[in-house]
Design a protein around this motif. Structure first.
Motif, short mmCIF file in Angstrom:
data_model
loop_
_atom_site.label_atom_id
_atom_site.label_comp_id
_atom_site.label_asym_id
_atom_site.label_seq_id
_atom_site.Cartn_x
_atom_site.Cartn_y
_atom_site.Cartn_z
N ILE A 1 23.75 84.36 27.87
CA ILE A 1 23.53 82.98 27.39
C ILE A 1 24.90 82.31 27.31
O ILE A 1 25.84 82.87 26.78
N LEU A 2 24.98 81.10 27.84
CA LEU A 2 26.26 80.36 27.79
C LEU A 2 26.02 78.95 27.26
O LEU A 2 25.02 78.31 27.60
N GLY A 3 26.95 78.48 26.45
CA GLY A 3 26.89 77.09 25.97
C GLY A 3 25.75 76.81 25.03
O GLY A 3 25.29 75.66 24.93
N HIS A 4 25.30 77.83 24.30
CA HIS A 4 24.28 77.58 23.27
C HIS A 4 24.82 76.51 22.32
O HIS A 4 26.02 76.44 22.06
N SER A 5 23.94 75.71 21.76
CA SER A 5 24.41 74.60 20.91
C SER A 5 25.23 75.11 19.73
O SER A 5 26.14 74.43 19.25
N GLU A 6 24.92 76.34 19.25
CA GLU A 6 25.73 76.87 18.14
C GLU A 6 27.14 77.18 18.61
O GLU A 6 28.11 77.02 17.87
N ARG A 7 27.29 77.61 19.86
CA ARG A 7 28.64 77.83 20.42
C ARG A 7 29.35 76.49 20.59
O ARG A 7 30.54 76.37 20.35
N ARG A 8 28.58 75.49 21.02
CA ARG A 8 29.19 74.18 21.26
C ARG A 8 29.62 73.53 19.95
O ARG A 8 30.74 73.02 19.83
N THR A 9 28.73 73.55 18.93
CA THR A 9 29.05 72.81 17.71
C THR A 9 29.92 73.62 16.74
O THR A 9 30.81 73.07 16.12
N LEU A 10 29.68 74.92 16.63
CA LEU A 10 30.44 75.71 15.64
C LEU A 10 31.75 76.25 16.20
O LEU A 10 32.68 76.52 15.46
N PHE A 11 31.81 76.43 17.52
CA PHE A 11 32.99 77.07 18.10
C PHE A 11 33.66 76.21 19.17
O PHE A 11 34.50 76.69 19.92
N GLY A 12 33.26 74.95 19.24
CA GLY A 12 33.97 73.98 20.08
C GLY A 12 33.87 74.21 21.58
O GLY A 12 34.77 73.80 22.32
N GLU A 13 32.82 74.87 22.03
CA GLU A 13 32.71 75.10 23.48
C GLU A 13 32.37 73.82 24.22
O GLU A 13 31.43 73.12 23.87
N THR A 14 33.15 73.53 25.25
CA THR A 14 32.96 72.29 26.01
C THR A 14 32.23 72.60 27.32
O THR A 14 32.09 73.77 27.71
N ASP A 15 31.79 71.54 27.98
CA ASP A 15 31.15 71.73 29.29
C ASP A 15 32.09 72.44 30.26
O ASP A 15 31.65 73.28 31.04
N SER A 16 33.38 72.10 30.22
CA SER A 16 34.27 72.75 31.20
C SER A 16 34.45 74.23 30.87
O SER A 16 34.56 75.07 31.77
N ALA A 17 34.43 74.58 29.58
CA ALA A 17 34.51 76.01 29.21
C ALA A 17 33.24 76.72 29.69
O ALA A 17 33.30 77.84 30.22
N VAL A 18 32.10 76.07 29.51
CA VAL A 18 30.83 76.67 29.96
C VAL A 18 30.85 76.82 31.48
O VAL A 18 30.39 77.83 32.03
N ASN A 19 31.42 75.86 32.15
CA ASN A 19 31.49 75.89 33.61
C ASN A 19 32.31 77.09 34.12
O ASN A 19 31.85 77.83 35.01
N VAL A 20 33.48 77.32 33.53
CA VAL A 20 34.27 78.48 34.00
C VAL A 20 33.57 79.79 33.64
O VAL A 20 33.62 80.77 34.40
N LYS A 21 32.91 79.80 32.50
CA LYS A 21 32.17 81.02 32.12
C LYS A 21 31.00 81.26 33.07
O LYS A 21 30.73 82.41 33.45
#
Ligand code: PEP
Length: 254
Positions: A95-115
């Motif tokens: 799983i990548l870019g779950h909303s909890e990763r995005r909101t609690l841990f600051g994951e951005t679309d570009s971070a999700v993209n490289v992952k």
């Protein structure tokens, strides 16, 4: 275009080792109840090996997934997990870019993209999550937000890889709140996502990508969601912690 439905359980940071093993064994034993659906369990990272061993021992084809990873193959990244390590433990999905990763841990679309690219390179299927907040929906920005997330998270992935990706549409206001999107609300965004995939690759590729809905899916609301033409399964949080509920949802998609 027929797509095999996929129902995945995101266990988040729940259970202990014994309970993880018991839940995996219970799902594996009843896998036949939803044979037409791909089933995936995503335990906390520390229990991936336990669950993987349980699933392998059961002889069932329930898939194994992680909830996150780093995009690096290894090195000085204290506390992180590399894609090849997940493969080593038998993972098929992440799983990548779950909303909890995005909101609690600051994951951005570009971070999700490289992952997502790193996952595909390692042979893992990324389950890429997108979805708007309540504030964004009420401001009429759902389409703009989801469009930016899909385009940003999946940019530059070649068509041959894109068709392997699973996209999970998870409106943030529906996650863990008991408020499920109506089937029509979900279908509208799923259709939008498929249109975006067609532009990123081709209509044929878009027709092969599985798009899950996530957000308070339960056995009693899954059937209405499953009837929508662009909803190809579910990413399930709370209800995935009970074998009965998880399999009830899976049966609705079978
Ligand atoms: C999730 O966290 O991906 C999720 C959909 O949670 P829940 O089913 O509990 O709303």
């Amino acid at each position: 275009m027929s797509r095999k439905p996929i129902v995945a359980g995101n266990w988040k940071m729940n259970l202990d080792r014994t309970k993880a093993r018991e839940l995996a064994a219970a799902v594996a034993a009843r896998r036949g109840e939803a044979a037409a659906v791909d089933l995936v369990l995503c335990p906390p990272a520390v229990y991936v090996e336990t669950v993987g061993t349980t699933l392998a021992g059961s002889g069932s084809d329930v898939g194994l997934g992680a909830q996150n990873m780093l995009d690096k193959a290894g090195g000085a990244y204290t506390g992180e997990i590399a894609p090849p390590m997940l493969v080593d433990l038998g993972c098929d999905y992440v799983i990548l870019g779950h909303s909890e990763r995005r909101t609690l841990f600051g994951e951005t679309d570009s971070a999700v993209n490289v992952k997502a690219k790193a996952a595909l390179a390692a042979g893992l299927v990324p389950i890429v999550c997108v979805g708007e907040t309540l504030e964004e929906r009420e401001a009429g920005r759902t389409a703009a937000v989801v469009t930016a997330q899909v385009q940003g998270s999946l940019a530059g992935i070649p068509a041959g890889d894109l068709e392997k990706v699973v996209v999970a549409y998870e409106p943030v206001w529906a996650i863990g709140t008991g408020k499920v999107a109506t089937p029509e609300q979900a279908q509208e965004v799923h259709a939008l996502i498929r249109g975006l995939l067609a532009k990123l690759a081709s209509p044929e590729v878009a027709g092969r990508v599985r798009i899950q809905y996530g957000g308070s899916v339960k056995p009693d609301n899954a059937a209405d969601l499953a009837r929508q033409p662009d909803i190809d399964g579910a990413l399930v949080g709370g209800a995935s912690l009970k074998a009965d509920d998880f399999l009830g949802i899976a049966r609705a998609f079978a």
